[in-house]
Design a protein around this motif. Structure first.
Motif, PDB file in Angstrom:
ATOM      1  N   ALA A   1      -8.942  19.649  34.715  1.00  0.00           N
ATOM      2  CA  ALA A   1      -8.446  20.066  33.398  1.00  0.00           C
ATOM      3  C   ALA A   1      -7.143  19.358  33.064  1.00  0.00           C
ATOM      4  N   THR A   2      -6.272  19.205  34.064  1.00  0.00           N
ATOM      5  CA  THR A   2      -4.982  18.554  33.831  1.00  0.00           C
ATOM      6  C   THR A   2      -5.179  17.090  33.477  1.00  0.00           C
TER       7      THR A   2
ATOM      8  N   GLN B   1      -9.513  30.591  35.692  1.00  0.00           N
ATOM      9  CA  GLN B   1     -10.052  30.034  34.451  1.00  0.00           C
ATOM     10  C   GLN B   1      -9.174  28.867  34.043  1.00  0.00           C
ATOM     11  N   THR B   2      -9.749  27.685  33.943  1.00  0.00           N
ATOM     12  CA  THR B   2      -8.889  26.556  33.569  1.00  0.00           C
ATOM     13  C   THR B   2      -8.375  26.689  32.141  1.00  0.00           C
ATOM     14  N   TRP B   3      -9.223  27.250  31.247  1.00  0.00           N
ATOM     15  CA  TRP B   3      -8.748  27.321  29.858  1.00  0.00           C
ATOM     16  C   TRP B   3      -7.621  28.329  29.708  1.00  0.00           C
ATOM     17  N   LEU B   4      -7.730  29.412  30.468  1.00  0.00           N
ATOM     18  CA  LEU B   4      -6.659  30.406  30.412  1.00  0.00           C
ATOM     19  C   LEU B   4      -5.395  29.856  31.079  1.00  0.00           C
ATOM     20  N   ALA B   5      -5.596  29.105  32.172  1.00  0.00           N
ATOM     21  CA  ALA B   5      -4.452  28.478  32.839  1.00  0.00           C
ATOM     22  C   ALA B   5      -3.736  27.535  31.884  1.00  0.00           C
ATOM     23  N   GLU B   6      -4.500  26.751  31.141  1.00  0.00           N
ATOM     24  CA  GLU B   6      -3.891  25.829  30.183  1.00  0.00           C
ATOM     25  C   GLU B   6      -3.130  26.594  29.112  1.00  0.00           C
ATOM     26  N   ASP B   7      -3.744  27.663  28.649  1.00  0.00           N
ATOM     27  CA  ASP B   7      -3.124  28.502  27.640  1.00  0.00           C
ATOM     28  C   ASP B   7      -1.764  28.998  28.130  1.00  0.00           C
TER      29      ASP B   7
ATOM     30  N   PHE C   1      13.519  17.648  31.074  1.00  0.00           N
ATOM     31  CA  PHE C   1      12.316  18.445  30.864  1.00  0.00           C
ATOM     32  C   PHE C   1      11.054  17.584  30.974  1.00  0.00           C
ATOM     33  N   GLY C   2      11.128  16.385  30.382  1.00  0.00           N
ATOM     34  CA  GLY C   2       9.968  15.487  30.432  1.00  0.00           C
ATOM     35  C   GLY C   2       9.596  15.149  31.865  1.00  0.00           C
ATOM     36  N   GLU C   3      10.615  14.899  32.654  1.00  0.00           N
ATOM     37  CA  GLU C   3      10.430  14.581  34.069  1.00  0.00           C
ATOM     38  C   GLU C   3       9.784  15.773  34.790  1.00  0.00           C
ATOM     39  N   TYR C   4      10.278  16.964  34.459  1.00  0.00           N
ATOM     40  CA  TYR C   4       9.725  18.165  35.076  1.00  0.00           C
ATOM     41  C   TYR C   4       8.242  18.320  34.734  1.00  0.00           C
ATOM     42  N   VAL C   5       7.931  18.129  33.463  1.00  0.00           N
ATOM     43  CA  VAL C   5       6.537  18.309  33.033  1.00  0.00           C
ATOM     44  C   VAL C   5       5.632  17.303  33.730  1.00  0.00           C
ATOM     45  N   VAL C   6       6.075  16.049  33.765  1.00  0.00           N
ATOM     46  CA  VAL C   6       5.254  15.019  34.409  1.00  0.00           C
ATOM     47  C   VAL C   6       5.062  15.350  35.890  1.00  0.00           C
ATOM     48  N   GLY C   7       6.138  15.755  36.543  1.00  0.00           N
ATOM     49  CA  GLY C   7       6.076  15.983  37.978  1.00  0.00           C
ATOM     50  C   GLY C   7       5.396  17.277  38.373  1.00  0.00           C
ATOM     51  N   ARG C   8       5.597  18.315  37.570  1.00  0.00           N
ATOM     52  CA  ARG C   8       5.179  19.636  38.036  1.00  0.00           C
ATOM     53  C   ARG C   8       4.056  20.280  37.242  1.00  0.00           C
ATOM     54  N   ARG C   9       3.677  19.704  36.113  1.00  0.00           N
ATOM     55  CA  ARG C   9       2.607  20.338  35.353  1.00  0.00           C
ATOM     56  C   ARG C   9       1.314  20.441  36.166  1.00  0.00           C
ATOM     57  N   PRO C  10       0.938  19.392  36.927  1.00  0.00           N
ATOM     58  CA  PRO C  10      -0.278  19.548  37.747  1.00  0.00           C
ATOM     59  C   PRO C  10      -0.176  20.720  38.721  1.00  0.00           C
ATOM     60  N   ALA C  11       0.972  20.882  39.345  1.00  0.00           N
ATOM     61  CA  ALA C  11       1.126  21.998  40.287  1.00  0.00           C
ATOM     62  C   ALA C  11       1.094  23.337  39.558  1.00  0.00           C
ATOM     63  N   LEU C  12       1.703  23.379  38.382  1.00  0.00           N
ATOM     64  CA  LEU C  12       1.670  24.622  37.599  1.00  0.00           C
ATOM     65  C   LEU C  12       0.246  24.952  37.185  1.00  0.00           C
ATOM     66  N   MET C  13      -0.495  23.916  36.796  1.00  0.00           N
ATOM     67  CA  MET C  13      -1.890  24.128  36.393  1.00  0.00           C
ATOM     68  C   MET C  13      -2.718  24.636  37.576  1.00  0.00           C
ATOM     69  N   ARG C  14      -2.488  24.065  38.748  1.00  0.00           N
ATOM     70  CA  ARG C  14      -3.200  24.533  39.942  1.00  0.00           C
ATOM     71  C   ARG C  14      -2.863  25.990  40.199  1.00  0.00           C
ATOM     72  N   PHE C  15      -1.581  26.286  40.181  1.00  0.00           N
ATOM     73  CA  PHE C  15      -1.156  27.658  40.457  1.00  0.00           C
ATOM     74  C   PHE C  15      -1.762  28.610  39.433  1.00  0.00           C
ATOM     75  N   ALA C  16      -1.675  28.232  38.160  1.00  0.00           N
ATOM     76  CA  ALA C  16      -2.176  29.118  37.106  1.00  0.00           C
ATOM     77  C   ALA C  16      -3.692  29.261  37.186  1.00  0.00           C
ATOM     78  N   THR C  17      -4.371  28.204  37.600  1.00  0.00           N
ATOM     79  CA  THR C  17      -5.831  28.290  37.709  1.00  0.00           C
ATOM     80  C   THR C  17      -6.229  29.175  38.881  1.00  0.00           C
ATOM     81  N   VAL C  18      -5.536  29.033  39.997  1.00  0.00           N
ATOM     82  CA  VAL C  18      -5.818  29.909  41.133  1.00  0.00           C
ATOM     83  C   VAL C  18      -5.541  31.368  40.741  1.00  0.00           C
ATOM     84  N   LEU C  19      -4.493  31.551  39.943  1.00  0.00           N
ATOM     85  CA  LEU C  19      -4.106  32.891  39.529  1.00  0.00           C
ATOM     86  C   LEU C  19      -5.126  33.488  38.559  1.00  0.00           C
ATOM     87  N   THR C  20      -5.633  32.680  37.645  1.00  0.00           N
ATOM     88  CA  THR C  20      -6.476  33.214  36.570  1.00  0.00           C
ATOM     89  C   THR C  20      -7.956  32.961  36.796  1.00  0.00           C
TER      90      THR C  20
END
Lengths: 164, 273
Positions: free
Chosen positions: B21-22, A24-30, A3-22
Protein backbone atom coordinates in the motif's frame (compact mmCIF):
# COMPACT_ATOMS: atom_id res chain seq x y z
CA UNK A 1 14.61 16.55 11.58
CA UNK A 2 12.60 18.11 8.79
CA UNK A 3 9.05 16.97 8.37
CA UNK A 4 9.67 15.89 4.78
CA UNK A 5 12.65 13.85 5.90
CA UNK A 6 10.57 12.26 8.64
CA UNK A 7 7.79 11.32 6.23
CA UNK A 8 10.20 9.82 3.72
CA UNK A 9 12.07 7.88 6.39
CA UNK A 10 9.28 6.79 8.66
CA UNK A 11 6.04 6.67 6.72
CA UNK A 12 6.67 3.04 5.67
CA UNK A 13 7.21 2.06 9.30
CA UNK A 14 4.13 3.99 10.38
CA UNK A 15 2.10 2.28 7.67
CA UNK A 16 3.35 -1.12 8.82
CA UNK A 17 2.53 -0.33 12.41
CA UNK A 18 -0.89 1.04 11.54
CA UNK A 19 -1.66 -1.93 9.30
CA UNK A 20 -0.68 -4.43 11.98
CA UNK A 21 -2.82 -2.42 14.39
CA UNK A 22 -5.88 -2.17 12.15
CA UNK A 23 -5.48 -5.24 9.89
CA UNK A 24 -6.68 -2.98 7.04
CA UNK A 25 -4.38 -1.15 4.67
CA UNK A 26 -7.04 1.39 3.72
CA UNK A 27 -7.79 2.19 7.32
CA UNK A 28 -4.06 2.35 8.06
CA UNK A 29 -3.64 4.86 5.24
CA UNK A 30 -6.57 6.84 6.54
CA UNK A 31 -5.13 7.00 10.03
CA UNK A 32 -1.53 7.65 8.96
CA UNK A 33 -2.72 10.44 6.65
CA UNK A 34 -4.72 12.04 9.44
CA UNK A 35 -1.87 11.73 11.90
CA UNK A 36 0.80 13.05 9.53
CA UNK A 37 -1.44 15.99 8.70
CA UNK A 38 -1.75 16.88 12.35
CA UNK A 39 1.91 16.14 13.09
CA UNK A 40 2.84 18.53 10.28
CA UNK A 41 0.90 21.33 11.93
CA UNK A 42 2.78 20.88 15.21
CA UNK A 43 6.05 19.69 13.79
CA UNK A 44 7.97 22.52 15.43
CA UNK A 45 7.02 21.02 18.79
CA UNK A 46 7.23 17.35 17.86
CA UNK A 47 10.59 17.55 16.09
CA UNK A 48 12.36 18.81 19.21
CA UNK A 49 11.16 15.90 21.33
CA UNK A 50 13.56 13.19 22.36
CA UNK A 51 11.69 10.59 20.34
CA UNK A 52 9.48 12.16 17.71
CA UNK A 53 8.66 8.80 16.15
CA UNK A 54 7.39 7.35 19.42
CA UNK A 55 5.15 10.38 19.77
CA UNK A 56 3.78 10.06 16.25
CA UNK A 57 3.24 6.34 16.78
CA UNK A 58 1.26 7.14 19.89
CA UNK A 59 -0.83 9.55 17.80
CA UNK A 60 -1.54 6.58 15.52
CA UNK A 61 -2.65 4.44 18.46
CA UNK A 62 -4.88 7.20 19.81
CA UNK A 63 -6.32 7.86 16.39
CA UNK A 64 -7.12 4.19 16.03
CA UNK A 65 -8.70 3.91 19.48
CA UNK A 66 -10.88 6.93 18.83
CA UNK A 67 -11.51 6.20 15.20
CA UNK A 68 -14.84 4.47 15.21
CA UNK A 69 -16.30 6.65 17.90
CA UNK A 70 -15.26 9.79 16.08
CA UNK A 71 -16.58 8.80 12.69
CA UNK A 72 -19.54 6.81 13.97
CA UNK A 73 -18.44 4.01 11.75
CA UNK A 74 -18.97 0.37 12.47
CA UNK A 75 -17.43 -2.94 11.59
CA UNK A 76 -14.79 -2.77 8.91
CA UNK A 77 -15.15 -5.76 6.65
CA UNK A 78 -12.41 -7.88 8.21
CA UNK A 79 -14.21 -7.72 11.50
CA UNK A 80 -17.43 -9.24 10.26
CA UNK A 81 -15.98 -11.88 7.98
CA UNK A 82 -17.07 -15.30 9.12
CA UNK A 83 -14.27 -17.23 10.69
CA UNK A 84 -14.53 -20.05 8.19
CA UNK A 85 -12.97 -23.27 9.36
CA UNK A 86 -10.51 -24.82 6.96
CA UNK A 87 -9.68 -28.45 6.67
CA UNK A 88 -6.06 -28.38 5.64
CA UNK A 89 -4.24 -27.99 8.93
CA UNK A 90 -0.88 -27.92 7.18
CA UNK A 91 -1.74 -24.90 5.08
CA UNK A 92 0.38 -22.15 6.58
CA UNK A 93 -1.26 -19.41 4.59
CA UNK A 94 -4.75 -20.40 5.69
CA UNK A 95 -3.56 -20.61 9.27
CA UNK A 96 -1.96 -17.19 9.05
CA UNK A 97 -5.05 -15.65 7.48
CA UNK A 98 -7.22 -17.21 10.16
CA UNK A 99 -4.98 -15.68 12.79
CA UNK A 100 -5.25 -12.30 11.07
CA UNK A 101 -9.04 -12.64 11.13
CA UNK A 102 -8.96 -13.42 14.83
CA UNK A 103 -6.61 -10.48 15.37
CA UNK A 104 -9.00 -8.25 13.45
CA UNK A 105 -11.89 -9.25 15.68
CA UNK A 106 -10.14 -8.45 18.96
CA UNK A 107 -11.52 -5.48 20.86
CA UNK A 108 -9.48 -2.47 19.90
CA UNK A 109 -7.69 -1.98 23.21
CA UNK A 110 -6.77 -5.63 23.42
CA UNK A 111 -5.46 -5.52 19.90
CA UNK A 112 -3.48 -2.36 20.61
CA UNK A 113 -1.96 -4.00 23.68
CA UNK A 114 -0.96 -7.13 21.76
CA UNK A 115 0.52 -5.13 18.89
CA UNK A 116 2.46 -2.83 21.20
CA UNK A 117 3.84 -5.85 23.06
CA UNK A 118 4.58 -8.38 20.35
CA UNK A 119 5.04 -6.12 17.36
CA UNK A 120 6.49 -2.91 18.81
CA UNK A 121 8.22 -4.73 21.68
CA UNK A 122 7.09 -2.41 24.45
CA UNK A 123 7.07 -3.41 28.11
CA UNK A 124 3.87 -3.65 30.16
CA UNK A 125 4.67 -0.32 31.81
CA UNK A 126 5.29 1.38 28.47
CA UNK A 127 2.07 -0.04 27.07
CA UNK A 128 0.22 1.20 30.14
CA UNK A 129 1.60 4.68 29.54
CA UNK A 130 0.70 4.50 25.88
CA UNK A 131 -2.86 3.33 26.45
CA UNK A 132 -3.44 5.27 29.64
CA UNK A 133 -4.19 2.28 31.83
CA UNK A 134 -2.61 0.34 34.71
CA UNK A 135 -0.02 -2.38 34.24
CA UNK A 136 -2.40 -4.99 35.64
CA UNK A 137 -4.97 -3.95 33.06
CA UNK A 138 -2.38 -4.29 30.30
CA UNK A 139 -1.55 -7.81 31.45
CA UNK A 140 -5.15 -8.91 31.61
CA UNK A 141 -5.89 -7.36 28.20
CA UNK A 142 -2.96 -9.22 26.69
CA UNK A 143 -3.77 -12.54 28.30
CA UNK A 144 -7.42 -12.32 27.22
CA UNK A 145 -6.31 -11.40 23.71
CA UNK A 146 -3.90 -14.33 23.52
CA UNK A 147 -6.66 -16.67 24.66
CA UNK A 148 -8.92 -15.38 21.88
CA UNK A 149 -6.08 -15.64 19.38
CA UNK A 150 -5.37 -19.14 20.67
CA UNK A 151 -1.73 -18.26 20.97
CA UNK A 152 0.06 -20.26 23.61
CA UNK A 153 3.38 -18.71 24.53
CA UNK A 154 4.53 -21.94 26.11
CA UNK A 155 3.95 -23.97 22.97
CA UNK A 156 6.94 -25.34 21.17
CA UNK A 157 7.61 -22.80 18.46
CA UNK A 158 8.24 -25.53 15.92
CA UNK A 159 5.16 -27.61 16.47
CA UNK A 160 1.93 -26.89 14.72
CA UNK A 161 -0.74 -29.19 15.95
CA UNK A 162 -4.02 -27.50 15.83
CA UNK A 163 -4.77 -24.17 14.35
CA UNK A 164 -8.30 -23.56 15.42
CA UNK B 1 -3.31 -23.69 19.99
CA UNK B 2 -0.65 -21.95 18.05
CA UNK B 3 2.41 -20.02 19.16
CA UNK B 4 4.20 -16.74 18.99
CA UNK B 5 5.78 -17.61 15.67
CA UNK B 6 2.34 -17.79 14.08
CA UNK B 7 1.59 -14.34 15.48
CA UNK B 8 4.82 -13.06 13.98
CA UNK B 9 3.86 -14.64 10.65
CA UNK B 10 0.58 -12.76 10.80
CA UNK B 11 2.42 -9.52 11.58
CA UNK B 12 4.80 -10.12 8.67
CA UNK B 13 1.92 -10.69 6.28
CA UNK B 14 0.30 -7.46 7.44
CA UNK B 15 3.64 -5.68 6.99
CA UNK B 16 3.83 -7.00 3.45
CA UNK B 17 0.36 -5.62 2.73
CA UNK B 18 1.36 -2.30 4.31
CA UNK B 19 4.48 -2.07 2.15
CA UNK B 20 2.43 -2.75 -0.96
CA UNK B 21 0.00 0.00 0.00
CA UNK B 22 2.84 2.39 0.84
CA UNK B 23 4.65 1.71 -2.42
CA UNK B 24 1.44 2.16 -4.36
CA UNK B 25 1.01 5.72 -3.17
CA UNK B 26 4.28 7.40 -2.25
CA UNK B 27 3.82 10.82 -0.71
CA UNK B 28 0.20 10.82 -1.62
CA UNK B 29 -1.92 11.19 1.46
CA UNK B 30 -5.14 10.99 -0.38
CA UNK B 31 -8.89 10.74 -0.08
CA UNK B 32 -10.99 10.17 2.95
CA UNK B 33 -8.85 12.42 5.09
CA UNK B 34 -11.71 13.55 7.22
CA UNK B 35 -9.77 15.44 9.85
CA UNK B 36 -8.17 17.62 7.22
CA UNK B 37 -11.31 18.04 5.22
CA UNK B 38 -13.44 18.90 8.20
CA UNK B 39 -11.23 21.83 9.03
CA UNK B 40 -11.85 23.24 5.61
CA UNK B 41 -15.60 23.43 5.88
CA UNK B 42 -17.58 25.83 8.05
CA UNK B 43 -18.38 24.87 11.62
CA UNK B 44 -22.02 24.34 10.66
CA UNK B 45 -20.93 21.27 8.78
CA UNK B 46 -19.18 19.66 11.73
CA UNK B 47 -22.15 17.45 12.51
CA UNK B 48 -22.25 16.25 8.95
CA UNK B 49 -18.54 15.52 9.14
CA UNK B 50 -19.14 13.22 12.07
CA UNK B 51 -21.72 11.42 10.00
CA UNK B 52 -18.99 10.73 7.48
CA UNK B 53 -20.30 12.91 4.71
CA UNK B 54 -17.27 15.02 4.12
CA UNK B 55 -15.34 14.54 0.96
CA UNK B 56 -11.95 15.85 0.17
CA UNK B 57 -8.45 14.71 -0.40
CA UNK B 58 -5.04 15.76 0.79
CA UNK B 59 -2.06 15.86 -1.45
CA UNK B 60 1.27 16.19 0.24
CA UNK B 61 3.95 17.42 -2.08
CA UNK B 62 7.60 18.24 -1.54
CA UNK B 63 8.56 21.86 -1.82
CA UNK B 64 9.86 23.02 -5.18
CA UNK B 65 8.50 19.88 -6.72
CA UNK B 66 7.63 20.57 -10.30
CA UNK B 67 4.55 18.46 -9.65
CA UNK B 68 3.24 21.29 -7.53
CA UNK B 69 2.73 23.26 -10.66
CA UNK B 70 0.35 20.63 -11.89
CA UNK B 71 -1.80 21.36 -8.89
CA UNK B 72 -2.43 24.77 -10.32
CA UNK B 73 -5.22 24.87 -12.84
CA UNK B 74 -2.49 25.21 -15.42
CA UNK B 75 -3.25 27.25 -18.46
CA UNK B 76 -6.90 27.67 -17.64
CA UNK B 77 -8.65 30.89 -16.83
CA UNK B 78 -9.50 30.37 -13.22
CA UNK B 79 -8.11 33.73 -12.22
CA UNK B 80 -11.55 34.79 -13.20
CA UNK B 81 -12.44 38.43 -13.17
CA UNK B 82 -10.70 39.29 -16.41
CA UNK B 83 -13.77 40.06 -18.44
CA UNK B 84 -13.39 40.45 -22.14
CA UNK B 85 -15.89 40.69 -24.91
CA UNK B 86 -14.33 37.82 -26.79
CA UNK B 87 -15.30 34.27 -26.00
CA UNK B 88 -13.05 32.71 -23.37
CA UNK B 89 -12.88 29.00 -22.63
CA UNK B 90 -15.40 28.05 -19.96
CA UNK B 91 -13.91 27.57 -16.50
CA UNK B 92 -13.32 23.95 -15.49
CA UNK B 93 -16.16 22.22 -13.69
CA UNK B 94 -14.12 22.07 -10.48
CA UNK B 95 -13.80 25.86 -10.40
CA UNK B 96 -16.48 26.11 -7.69
CA UNK B 97 -19.11 23.76 -6.21
CA UNK B 98 -21.98 25.62 -7.87
CA UNK B 99 -20.42 25.18 -11.28
CA UNK B 100 -19.65 21.53 -10.49
CA UNK B 101 -23.32 20.96 -9.63
CA UNK B 102 -24.42 22.74 -12.80
CA UNK B 103 -22.17 20.60 -15.02
CA UNK B 104 -23.19 17.48 -13.14
CA UNK B 105 -26.81 18.31 -13.94
CA UNK B 106 -25.92 18.68 -17.60
CA UNK B 107 -23.96 15.41 -17.65
CA UNK B 108 -26.82 13.54 -15.97
CA UNK B 109 -29.44 14.88 -18.36
CA UNK B 110 -32.64 13.04 -17.56
CA UNK B 111 -30.81 10.06 -16.04
CA UNK B 112 -31.14 11.41 -12.51
CA UNK B 113 -31.99 14.40 -10.36
CA UNK B 114 -30.10 15.46 -7.25
CA UNK B 115 -30.13 17.84 -4.31
CA UNK B 116 -26.92 19.28 -2.90
CA UNK B 117 -26.70 19.44 0.88
CA UNK B 118 -23.02 20.18 1.34
CA UNK B 119 -20.25 21.73 -0.66
CA UNK B 120 -16.52 21.98 -0.15
CA UNK B 121 -13.12 21.92 -1.78
CA UNK B 122 -11.90 18.92 -3.73
CA UNK B 123 -8.51 18.56 -2.09
CA UNK B 124 -6.07 20.42 0.05
CA UNK B 125 -2.47 20.64 -1.02
CA UNK B 126 0.18 20.68 1.63
CA UNK B 127 3.66 21.68 0.60
CA UNK B 128 6.44 20.08 2.54
CA UNK B 129 8.78 22.64 4.02
CA UNK B 130 12.25 22.61 2.50
CA UNK B 131 13.78 23.40 5.88
CA UNK B 132 12.68 22.84 9.45
CA UNK B 133 9.91 25.12 10.56
CA UNK B 134 11.65 27.58 12.84
CA UNK B 135 10.29 27.76 16.33
CA UNK B 136 9.62 31.38 17.11
CA UNK B 137 9.41 32.60 20.67
CA UNK B 138 5.70 33.17 20.21
CA UNK B 139 4.90 29.63 19.17
CA UNK B 140 7.31 28.14 21.67
CA UNK B 141 5.45 29.69 24.56
CA UNK B 142 2.00 29.28 23.11
CA UNK B 143 -0.23 26.76 24.82
CA UNK B 144 -0.36 23.41 23.11
CA UNK B 145 -3.34 23.40 20.82
CA UNK B 146 -4.16 21.64 17.65
CA UNK B 147 -4.99 24.88 15.93
CA UNK B 148 -3.07 25.17 12.68
CA UNK B 149 -0.40 27.78 12.57
CA UNK B 150 -1.51 30.76 10.62
CA UNK B 151 2.01 31.90 9.89
CA UNK B 152 4.32 30.79 7.18
CA UNK B 153 3.74 29.98 3.57
CA UNK B 154 2.99 26.32 4.23
CA UNK B 155 -0.72 26.80 4.88
CA UNK B 156 -2.57 24.06 3.05
CA UNK B 157 -4.35 25.49 0.08
CA UNK B 158 -7.42 23.97 -1.41
CA UNK B 159 -8.10 23.07 -4.99
CA UNK B 160 -11.09 21.76 -6.85
CA UNK B 161 -14.63 21.36 -5.56
CA UNK B 162 -16.91 18.76 -4.05
CA UNK B 163 -20.65 18.38 -3.61
CA UNK B 164 -22.61 16.02 -1.38
CA UNK B 165 -26.32 15.29 -1.35
CA UNK B 166 -29.01 12.89 -2.41
CA UNK B 167 -29.64 11.65 -5.91
CA UNK B 168 -32.68 9.99 -7.47
CA UNK B 169 -32.64 7.87 -10.59
CA UNK B 170 -35.49 5.69 -11.87
CA UNK B 171 -37.35 6.16 -8.60
CA UNK B 172 -34.41 5.06 -6.44
CA UNK B 173 -32.86 7.58 -4.07
CA UNK B 174 -29.52 7.44 -2.28
CA UNK B 175 -26.66 9.55 -1.00
CA UNK B 176 -23.94 10.74 -3.35
CA UNK B 177 -20.77 12.71 -3.29
CA UNK B 178 -18.74 14.01 -6.17
CA UNK B 179 -15.36 15.68 -6.08
CA UNK B 180 -13.07 16.93 -8.75
CA UNK B 181 -9.69 18.60 -8.63
CA UNK B 182 -6.67 19.16 -10.82
CA UNK B 183 -4.28 16.58 -9.39
CA UNK B 184 -0.59 15.97 -9.79
CA UNK B 185 -1.07 13.34 -12.45
CA UNK B 186 1.47 11.05 -10.85
CA UNK B 187 -0.78 8.48 -9.24
CA UNK B 188 -3.43 6.35 -10.80
CA UNK B 189 -7.00 5.92 -9.69
CA UNK B 190 -7.64 4.11 -6.43
CA UNK B 191 -10.31 2.18 -4.59
CA UNK B 192 -11.19 3.26 -1.06
CA UNK B 193 -10.80 -0.35 0.00
CA UNK B 194 -8.16 -1.76 -2.34
CA UNK B 195 -8.18 -5.16 -0.68
CA UNK B 196 -11.82 -5.76 -1.59
CA UNK B 197 -12.42 -8.30 -4.35
CA UNK B 198 -14.82 -5.89 -6.09
CA UNK B 199 -12.01 -3.35 -6.57
CA UNK B 200 -11.13 -3.07 -10.24
CA UNK B 201 -8.40 -0.76 -11.50
CA UNK B 202 -7.79 -0.42 -15.21
CA UNK B 203 -6.49 1.90 -17.87
CA UNK B 204 -8.79 3.41 -20.49
CA UNK B 205 -7.81 3.86 -24.15
CA UNK B 206 -7.24 7.60 -23.64
CA UNK B 207 -4.68 6.91 -20.92
CA UNK B 208 -7.01 7.63 -18.03
CA UNK B 209 -6.81 5.42 -14.97
CA UNK B 210 -10.14 4.13 -13.71
CA UNK B 211 -10.97 2.37 -10.43
CA UNK B 212 -14.38 1.08 -9.42
CA UNK B 213 -15.70 -0.94 -6.53
CA UNK B 214 -18.94 -1.99 -4.92
CA UNK B 215 -18.42 -2.24 -1.22
CA UNK B 216 -20.05 -1.36 2.06
CA UNK B 217 -17.60 1.23 3.31
CA UNK B 218 -19.60 1.98 6.43
CA UNK B 219 -22.44 0.49 8.42
CA UNK B 220 -23.45 -2.20 5.99
CA UNK B 221 -24.88 0.00 3.25
CA UNK B 222 -23.90 -0.53 -0.34
CA UNK B 223 -21.61 2.02 -1.94
CA UNK B 224 -20.68 2.20 -5.59
CA UNK B 225 -17.39 4.01 -5.91
CA UNK B 226 -15.48 5.33 -8.87
CA UNK B 227 -12.28 7.27 -9.24
CA UNK B 228 -10.91 8.44 -12.53
CA UNK B 229 -7.55 10.10 -13.06
CA UNK B 230 -7.27 11.66 -16.48
CA UNK B 231 -3.98 12.01 -18.34
CA UNK B 232 -4.05 15.76 -17.68
CA UNK B 233 -4.10 15.00 -13.94
CA UNK B 234 -7.76 15.78 -13.33
CA UNK B 235 -9.14 13.63 -10.54
CA UNK B 236 -12.79 12.63 -10.48
CA UNK B 237 -14.21 10.75 -7.47
CA UNK B 238 -17.81 9.77 -6.87
CA UNK B 239 -19.69 7.59 -4.39
CA UNK B 240 -23.36 6.63 -4.46
CA UNK B 241 -25.02 4.62 -1.75
CA UNK B 242 -28.41 3.23 -0.86
CA UNK B 243 -28.07 5.14 2.39
CA UNK B 244 -28.02 8.83 3.24
CA UNK B 245 -24.26 9.02 3.53
CA UNK B 246 -22.56 8.24 0.24
CA UNK B 247 -20.08 6.07 2.12
CA UNK B 248 -22.94 3.86 3.28
CA UNK B 249 -24.15 5.04 6.68
CA UNK B 250 -27.22 6.94 7.84
CA UNK B 251 -30.87 6.23 7.07
CA UNK B 252 -31.54 3.61 4.40
CA UNK B 253 -33.09 5.33 1.39
CA UNK B 254 -33.33 2.44 -1.06
CA UNK B 255 -32.58 -1.20 -1.59
CA UNK B 256 -29.64 -0.42 -3.85
CA UNK B 257 -27.63 2.64 -4.88
CA UNK B 258 -29.42 4.86 -7.41
CA UNK B 259 -26.67 4.49 -10.02
CA UNK B 260 -24.84 1.40 -11.21
CA UNK B 261 -21.06 1.28 -11.53
CA UNK B 262 -21.48 1.31 -15.33
CA UNK B 263 -23.54 4.49 -15.08
CA UNK B 264 -20.87 6.04 -12.88
CA UNK B 265 -18.24 5.18 -15.49
CA UNK B 266 -20.32 6.86 -18.22
CA UNK B 267 -20.78 9.93 -16.00
CA UNK B 268 -17.08 10.16 -15.14
CA UNK B 269 -15.99 9.78 -18.75
CA UNK B 270 -18.66 12.08 -20.19
CA UNK B 271 -17.38 14.74 -22.56
CA UNK B 272 -19.91 17.23 -21.23
CA UNK B 273 -17.83 18.18 -18.20
Amino acid sequence: MEFGEYVVGRRPALMRFATVLTCQTWLAEDIVSDVLGRAYERWDRISVMAEPHAYVRRMVVNEYLSWRRRLARTSPRAEVEPDVPFSDGADERARRDALIRRLARLPRRQRAAVVLRYYAGLSDAEIGAELGCRVTTVRSQISRALATLRVDLTANPHTYQETR
Amino acid sequence: MTDLRALNDAFEELERRADAATAARPFDLPHRNRAQASRLVPMALAAAAVAGLVTGAVLLVPNNDPGTQAAQPGGSTTTAPITTTTATPPPPAYDNPELLAERFRAVLGDLATFTVTETGPGASVMTLPDRPITTTAATATAPTTTAPSTTGPQQPKTIGSSIVGTLTSAGVTGGFDLLMYPGLGRDGAWCDAPDEPSCSVRELPDGSSLATSQVALESGGVTHQISLVRPDGLVFVMHVSNRQSPKGSGPVLGTHPPLTVEQLVRIATSDRW
